[in-house]
Write a protein that holds these residues in place. Structure first.
Motif, mmCIF file in Angstrom:
data_model
loop_
_atom_site.group_PDB
_atom_site.id
_atom_site.type_symbol
_atom_site.label_atom_id
_atom_site.label_comp_id
_atom_site.label_asym_id
_atom_site.label_seq_id
_atom_site.Cartn_x
_atom_site.Cartn_y
_atom_site.Cartn_z
ATOM 1 N N LEU A 8 -4.464 -1.675 2.791
ATOM 2 C CA LEU A 8 -3.099 -0.596 2.242
ATOM 3 C C LEU A 8 -3.254 0.604 3.166
ATOM 4 C CD1 LEU A 8 -0.585 -0.770 0.269
ATOM 5 C CD2 LEU A 8 -2.100 0.432 -1.085
ATOM 6 N N LYS A 9 -2.532 0.924 3.825
ATOM 7 C CA LYS A 9 -2.672 2.184 4.792
ATOM 8 C C LYS A 9 -1.568 3.197 4.522
ATOM 9 C CE LYS A 9 -5.101 -0.034 8.384
ATOM 10 N NZ LYS A 9 -5.116 -0.461 9.733
ATOM 11 N N ASN A 10 -1.803 4.319 4.129
ATOM 12 C CA ASN A 10 -0.876 5.672 3.788
ATOM 13 C C ASN A 10 0.573 5.016 3.269
ATOM 14 O OD1 ASN A 10 -1.951 5.952 7.086
ATOM 15 N ND2 ASN A 10 -2.269 7.324 5.295
ATOM 16 N N ALA A 11 0.376 4.455 2.019
ATOM 17 C CA ALA A 11 1.518 3.551 1.157
ATOM 18 C C ALA A 11 2.151 4.533 0.696
ATOM 19 C CB ALA A 11 1.193 2.603 0.447
ATOM 20 N N ASP A 12 3.500 4.842 0.738
ATOM 21 C CA ASP A 12 4.333 5.855 -0.019
ATOM 22 C C ASP A 12 5.703 5.127 -0.277
ATOM 23 O OD1 ASP A 12 4.067 9.075 0.259
ATOM 24 O OD2 ASP A 12 5.953 8.726 -0.083
ATOM 25 N N LEU A 13 5.860 5.342 -1.671
ATOM 26 C CA LEU A 13 7.199 4.847 -2.392
ATOM 27 C C LEU A 13 7.535 5.650 -3.363
ATOM 28 C CD1 LEU A 13 8.820 2.241 -2.814
ATOM 29 C CD2 LEU A 13 6.935 1.457 -4.424
ATOM 30 N N THR A 14 9.001 5.985 -3.478
ATOM 31 C CA THR A 14 9.802 6.549 -4.419
ATOM 32 C C THR A 14 10.747 5.595 -4.921
ATOM 33 O OG1 THR A 14 9.667 8.610 -3.130
ATOM 34 C CG2 THR A 14 11.568 8.321 -4.777
ATOM 35 N N LEU A 15 10.859 5.332 -6.265
ATOM 36 C CA LEU A 15 11.864 4.569 -7.096
ATOM 37 C C LEU A 15 12.671 5.321 -7.508
ATOM 38 C CD1 LEU A 15 9.282 1.980 -8.579
ATOM 39 C CD2 LEU A 15 10.614 1.731 -6.341
ATOM 40 N N GLY A 16 14.115 4.763 -7.669
ATOM 41 C CA GLY A 16 15.116 5.561 -8.029
ATOM 42 C C GLY A 16 15.865 6.442 -7.147
ATOM 43 N N ALA A 17 16.900 7.430 -7.307
ATOM 44 C CA ALA A 17 17.427 8.236 -6.322
ATOM 45 C C ALA A 17 18.076 9.399 -7.255
ATOM 46 C CB ALA A 17 18.722 7.467 -5.776
ATOM 47 N N GLY A 18 17.948 10.588 -6.496
ATOM 48 C CA GLY A 18 18.659 11.788 -6.865
ATOM 49 C C GLY A 18 17.794 12.336 -7.790
ATOM 50 N N SER A 19 18.221 12.714 -9.249
ATOM 51 C CA SER A 19 17.566 13.283 -9.988
ATOM 52 C C SER A 19 16.719 12.493 -10.718
ATOM 53 C CB SER A 19 18.393 14.093 -11.315
ATOM 54 O OG SER A 19 19.151 13.065 -11.733
ATOM 55 N N ALA A 20 16.698 11.105 -10.705
ATOM 56 C CA ALA A 20 15.958 10.080 -11.240
ATOM 57 C C ALA A 20 15.003 9.689 -10.331
ATOM 58 C CB ALA A 20 16.982 8.815 -11.761
ATOM 59 N N ALA A 21 14.733 10.133 -9.176
ATOM 60 C CA ALA A 21 13.878 9.626 -8.354
ATOM 61 C C ALA A 21 12.322 9.736 -8.882
ATOM 62 C CB ALA A 21 14.106 10.117 -6.984
ATOM 63 N N VAL A 22 11.536 9.063 -8.536
ATOM 64 C CA VAL A 22 10.068 9.260 -8.955
ATOM 65 C C VAL A 22 9.209 8.758 -7.930
ATOM 66 C CG1 VAL A 22 8.205 8.696 -10.569
ATOM 67 C CG2 VAL A 22 10.699 8.564 -11.400
ATOM 68 N N HIS A 23 8.405 9.706 -7.262
ATOM 69 C CA HIS A 23 7.442 9.449 -6.354
ATOM 70 C C HIS A 23 6.223 8.517 -6.696
ATOM 71 C CE1 HIS A 23 5.358 11.435 -2.489
ATOM 72 N NE2 HIS A 23 5.588 9.923 -2.467
ATOM 73 N N VAL A 24 6.275 7.216 -6.573
ATOM 74 C CA VAL A 24 5.250 6.490 -7.420
ATOM 75 C C VAL A 24 3.939 6.166 -6.738
ATOM 76 C CG1 VAL A 24 5.103 4.173 -8.723
ATOM 77 C CG2 VAL A 24 7.110 5.203 -8.380
ATOM 78 N N LEU A 25 4.082 6.017 -5.472
ATOM 79 C CA LEU A 25 3.004 5.961 -4.575
ATOM 80 C C LEU A 25 2.827 7.052 -3.487
ATOM 81 C CD1 LEU A 25 2.338 2.001 -4.170
ATOM 82 C CD2 LEU A 25 1.668 3.331 -5.868
ATOM 83 N N LYS A 26 1.656 7.778 -3.484
ATOM 84 C CA LYS A 26 1.819 8.878 -2.799
ATOM 85 C C LYS A 26 0.542 8.970 -1.654
ATOM 86 C CE LYS A 26 3.133 11.815 -6.708
ATOM 87 N NZ LYS A 26 2.676 12.867 -7.612
#
Length: 242
Positions: A8-26
């Motif tokens: 796993l390399k430099n994995a970045d994931l945001t779930l949801g959109a707008g005000s409900a967006a959560v940056h889950v993997l950084k």
């Protein structure tokens, strides 16, 4: 061929959109050697279960790469990804996810049937027998205890002999003694098959049974069990692995 089954390399994931967006993997990086067992620990909301879903190909990254047994998951179509998962990845969930109107045998045979295996029921029967359910093949989930249902789920996950076994809180819905029995079964099956095991758990005692422990906090790897090692292993996790 890399010695790592998981990269796993430099994995970045945001779930949801707008005000409900959560940056889950950084910007998460992690490598796991073939045949090893790894426990993923962290508080609720830390991203550990999402990490498992990414490794299983059930969530796609916004940025970064995930490679399982030499195959990069990102470029695969949904159909190709499902086929790869069926052949290479077994998944055990906390809540079993059995189909209520199917027998234990039918549930265990599902991934084999989807893969077009003509011997699906023979292999599923052997897998169920190996987890102590040889006399419960024709029972439906509602006729089985929680521990027995989790045994069916483990048999279903292991029947295709996957390279990677993923378990998300596999003992979380079970009482203490049943949970210990399921843990014993899971680790015994992993050792016998030589598969790589990655499990999420809140139980430090369960994680301690793994070859390595990875601690996740706020979408980042805080400690991957290799930092400070002088045994020749590379340091993995977060920005340290870049």
């Amino acid at each position: 061929m890399s010695a790592f089954l998981i990269e796993l390399k430099n994995a970045d994931l945001t779930l949801g959109a707008g005000s409900a967006a959560v940056h889950v993997l950084k910007n998460m990086s992690l490598s796991i050697e073939a045949g090893h067992s790894v426990g993923i620990l962290g508080p609720s909301g830390s991203g550990k279960s999402t990490l498992l879903m990414v490794l299983a190909g059930l969530e796609r990254l916004d940025r970064g790469e995930v490679t399982i047994d030499g195959t990069a998951l990102g470029p695969l179509s949904e159909d190709a990804l499902a086929a790869f998962r069926g052949e290479n990845i077994g998944i055990v969930f906390q809540s079993f996810h059995l189909i209520a109107n199917m027998t234990a045998l039918e549930n265990a045979a599902i991934p084999l049937e989807l893969a077009g295996r003509r011997d699906a029921f023979d292999v599923a029967r052997a897998a169920l027998t190996s987890v102590g359910l040889g006399e419960r093949l024709e029972h439906y989930p509602g006729q089985l205890s929680g521990g027995e249902q989790q045994r069916v789920a483990i048999a279903r996950a292991l029947a295709p002999r996957p390279a990677l076994l993923i378990a998300d809180e596999p003992t979380g819905n079970l009482d203490g003694e049943t949970g210990r029995q399921i843990a014993d079964l899971l680790f015994a099956a992993q050792k016998e098959s030589g598969t790589t095991l990655v499990l999420v758990t809140h139980d430090p005692a369960l994680a301690a049974r793994c070859d390595r422990q990875v601690h996740v906090r706020s979408g980042e790897i805080a400690d991957d069990g290799l930092k400070g090692s002088d045994d020749g292993h590379p340091v993995q996790g977060g920005r340290a692995a870049e």
